[in-house]
Write an enzyme that holds these catalytic residues in place. Structure first.
Site, PDB file in Angstrom:
ATOM      1  N   LYS A  77       8.644  12.245  -4.870  1.00 19.01           N
ATOM      2  CA  LYS A  77       9.182  10.892  -4.711  1.00 19.01           C
ATOM      3  C   LYS A  77       8.920  10.038  -5.959  1.00 19.01           C
ATOM      4  CE  LYS A  77      11.149  10.747  -0.579  1.00 19.01           C
ATOM      5  NZ  LYS A  77      12.624  10.838  -0.494  1.00 19.01           N
ATOM      6  N   TYR A 110       4.908  15.768  -1.899  1.00 19.25           N
ATOM      7  CA  TYR A 110       5.840  14.675  -1.560  1.00 19.25           C
ATOM      8  C   TYR A 110       5.656  13.473  -2.495  1.00 19.25           C
ATOM      9  CZ  TYR A 110       8.154  11.312   1.622  1.00 19.25           C
ATOM     10  OH  TYR A 110       8.958  10.352   2.183  1.00 19.25           O
TER      11      TYR A 110
HETATM   12  N1  LIG Z   1      10.147   7.340   7.840  1.00 26.03           N
HETATM   13  C1  LIG Z   1       9.336   6.960   6.895  1.00 26.03           C
HETATM   14  O1  LIG Z   1       8.283   6.347   7.140  1.00 26.03           O
HETATM   15  C2  LIG Z   1       9.684   7.211   5.442  1.00 26.03           C
HETATM   16  C3  LIG Z   1       8.852   6.641   4.467  1.00 26.03           C
HETATM   17  C4  LIG Z   1       9.158   6.842   3.131  1.00 26.03           C
HETATM   18  C5  LIG Z   1      10.266   7.577   2.773  1.00 26.03           C
HETATM   19  N2  LIG Z   1      11.045   8.146   3.751  1.00 26.03           N
HETATM   20  C6  LIG Z   1      12.188   8.920   3.303  1.00 26.03           C
HETATM   21  O2  LIG Z   1      13.366   8.454   3.951  1.00 26.03           O
HETATM   22  C7  LIG Z   1      14.308   9.546   4.064  1.00 26.03           C
HETATM   23  C8  LIG Z   1      14.799   9.645   5.498  1.00 26.03           C
HETATM   24  O3  LIG Z   1      13.712   9.966   6.362  1.00 26.03           O
HETATM   25  P1  LIG Z   1      13.697   9.617   7.934  1.00 26.03           P
HETATM   26  O4  LIG Z   1      12.385   8.976   8.218  1.00 26.03           O
HETATM   27  O5  LIG Z   1      14.948   8.946   8.324  1.00 26.03           O
HETATM   28  O6  LIG Z   1      13.636  11.103   8.539  1.00 26.03           O
HETATM   29  P2  LIG Z   1      14.400  11.744   9.815  1.00 26.03           P
HETATM   30  O7  LIG Z   1      13.750  13.046  10.026  1.00 26.03           O
HETATM   31  O8  LIG Z   1      14.450  10.772  10.937  1.00 26.03           O
HETATM   32  O9  LIG Z   1      15.887  11.930   9.277  1.00 26.03           O
HETATM   33  C9  LIG Z   1      16.152  12.715   8.135  1.00 26.03           C
HETATM   34  C10 LIG Z   1      17.450  13.468   8.330  1.00 26.03           C
HETATM   35  O10 LIG Z   1      17.639  14.258   7.140  1.00 26.03           O
HETATM   36  C11 LIG Z   1      17.986  15.571   7.518  1.00 26.03           C
HETATM   37  N3  LIG Z   1      17.504  16.512   6.500  1.00 26.03           N
HETATM   38  C12 LIG Z   1      16.225  16.869   6.243  1.00 26.03           C
HETATM   39  N4  LIG Z   1      16.188  17.768   5.270  1.00 26.03           N
HETATM   40  C13 LIG Z   1      17.477  18.018   4.915  1.00 26.03           C
HETATM   41  C14 LIG Z   1      18.082  18.873   3.979  1.00 26.03           C
HETATM   42  N5  LIG Z   1      17.338  19.688   3.224  1.00 26.03           N
HETATM   43  N6  LIG Z   1      19.435  18.858   3.852  1.00 26.03           N
HETATM   44  C15 LIG Z   1      20.193  18.032   4.632  1.00 26.03           C
HETATM   45  N7  LIG Z   1      19.656  17.209   5.556  1.00 26.03           N
HETATM   46  C16 LIG Z   1      18.314  17.198   5.698  1.00 26.03           C
HETATM   47  C17 LIG Z   1      17.326  15.827   8.860  1.00 26.03           C
HETATM   48  O11 LIG Z   1      17.975  16.866   9.600  1.00 26.03           O
HETATM   49  C18 LIG Z   1      17.414  14.457   9.516  1.00 26.03           C
HETATM   50  O12 LIG Z   1      18.565  14.326  10.325  1.00 26.03           O
HETATM   51  C19 LIG Z   1      13.579  10.785   3.548  1.00 26.03           C
HETATM   52  O13 LIG Z   1      13.903  11.004   2.192  1.00 26.03           O
HETATM   53  C20 LIG Z   1      12.125  10.409   3.668  1.00 26.03           C
HETATM   54  O14 LIG Z   1      11.313  11.129   2.782  1.00 26.03           O
HETATM   55  C21 LIG Z   1      10.795   7.958   5.072  1.00 26.03           C
END
Ligand SMILES: NC(=O)c1ccc[n+]([C@@H]2O[C@H](COP(=O)([O-])OP(=O)(O)OC[C@H]3O[C@@H](n4cnc5c(N)ncnc54)[C@H](O)[C@@H]3O)[C@@H](O)[C@H]2O)c1
Length: 274
Positions: free
Chosen positions: A169, A165
């Site tokens: 990223k 990851y």
């Molecule tokens: N939550 C955190 O702390 C955090 C921190 C850094 C980065 N991020 C990044 O933010 C983004 C959103 O994460 P989040 O926390 O909202 O997660 P989440 O799980 O709440 O929501 C992510 C959504 O993306 C969808 N998804 C996952 N893989 C997929 C795919 N291959 N194709 C289509 N849809 C897909 C899931 O079904 C889900 O509805 C991601 O890229 C994650 O890596 C999140």
């Protein structure tokens, strides 16, 4: 009058979490939305919520890693709304392990989702962006388009157990810088937002309790150790993790006209000092 009236915004992974908060924010400023999610129910539910807000919205359900996804996604925007103004590469999940336990399958799954999928989506958007820009020039309009790629503080600082990851990223940041140089001539701002701990299902679950999410045919462990969450909050100058709405606020900065002279940059929306 919204700041994004009439703009067409495509956001991957917008059925839940941060993506959902992003589309709600963009729609509240007048954008028309292409919602995507792997899971059909949250995608359709999000479209209904946006329509109730008075926005125009359509769903393009599917896995961003499917070979035909990119064409379908940009095709949905062009066929439905005849444009692409904002594109946010947000879909993603984590599949953690320390290096000695990490399989090739884990490594490639995360690279495919966070790096290869955005690359393919942006490549598929190219002919449309080029043609839309040419039409703007011919009509004497100055229009800025916006790409926002979602990164993580795991890329900026590294994170134990997330070699796949953190690498993917970090790749997103390189992709952002390269594309900013290629697409500046089309008046496209390409930026990245690196989130710290944001409270969504990805981080909220108790990892020790064995929480999982289903990503197509795989059951993936998610969540954080509760002690780690506590330490994180104590070390953060703001004393807490962020909300999806706060995360969406960071993305919105790069979608608004105020960022027209900012490109190739990464900002951390993390409440911390790094
Ligand atoms: N939550 C955190 O702390 C955090 C921190 C850094 C980065 N991020 C990044 O933010 C983004 C959103 O994460 P989040 O926390 O909202 O997660 P989440 O799980 O709440 O929501 C992510 C959504 O993306 C969808 N998804 C996952 N893989 C997929 C795919 N291959 N194709 C289509 N849809 C897909 C899931 O079904 C889900 O509805 C991601 O890229 C994650 O890596 C999140």
């Amino acid at each position: 009058m919204g700041k994004l009236d009439g703009k067409v915004a495509l956001v991957t992974g917008s059925g839940r979490g941060i993506g959902r908060a992003i589309v709600e924010k963009l729609a509240s400023e007048g954008a028309r939305i292409v919602v995507n999610d792997l899971d059909a129910d949250p995608a359709h539910e999000t479209v209904e919520v946006l329509k109730k807000m008075g926005a125009e919205a359509v769903a393009c359900v599917g896995n961003v890693t499917s070979p035909d996804f990119a064409e379908r996604f940009v095709g949905t925007a062009m066929n439905t709304f005849k444009g692409i103004d904002i594109l946010v590469n947000n879909a993603g999940y984590t599949w953690d392990d320390v290096i000695q336990k990490m399989t090739d399958e884990q490594w490639y799954a995360i690279l495919d989702c966070h790096m290869t999928a955005p690359f393919r989506i942006l490549r598929a958007a190219y002919p449309h962006i080029k043609a839309l820009h040419a039409a703007d020039v011919a009509d004497g309009r100055e229009v800025y388009r916006k790409i926002v790629n979602i990164s993580s503080t795991s890329a900026l600082n590294g994170n134990a157990g997330q070699m796949n990851y953190s690498s993917a990223k970090a790749g997103v940041i390189g992709m952002t810088r390269a594309l900013a140089r290629e697409w500046g001539r089309f008046n496209v701002n390409v930026n990245a937002v690196a989130f710290g701990l944001i409270h969504t299902r990805m981080t909220a679950a108790d990892a020790k309790a064995g929480a999982t999410v289903r990503i197509e045919n795989r059951e993936i462990r998610v969540g954080l150790n509760p002690e780690m969450l506590k330490t994180h909050a104590q070390r953060n100058p703001l004393g807490r993790g962020g909300t999806p709405e706060e995360a969406a606020g960071g993305v919105y900065l790069f979608c608004s006209p105020e960022s027209n002279y900012i490109t190739g940059q990464t900002i951390a929306v993390a409440g911390n000092l790094q």
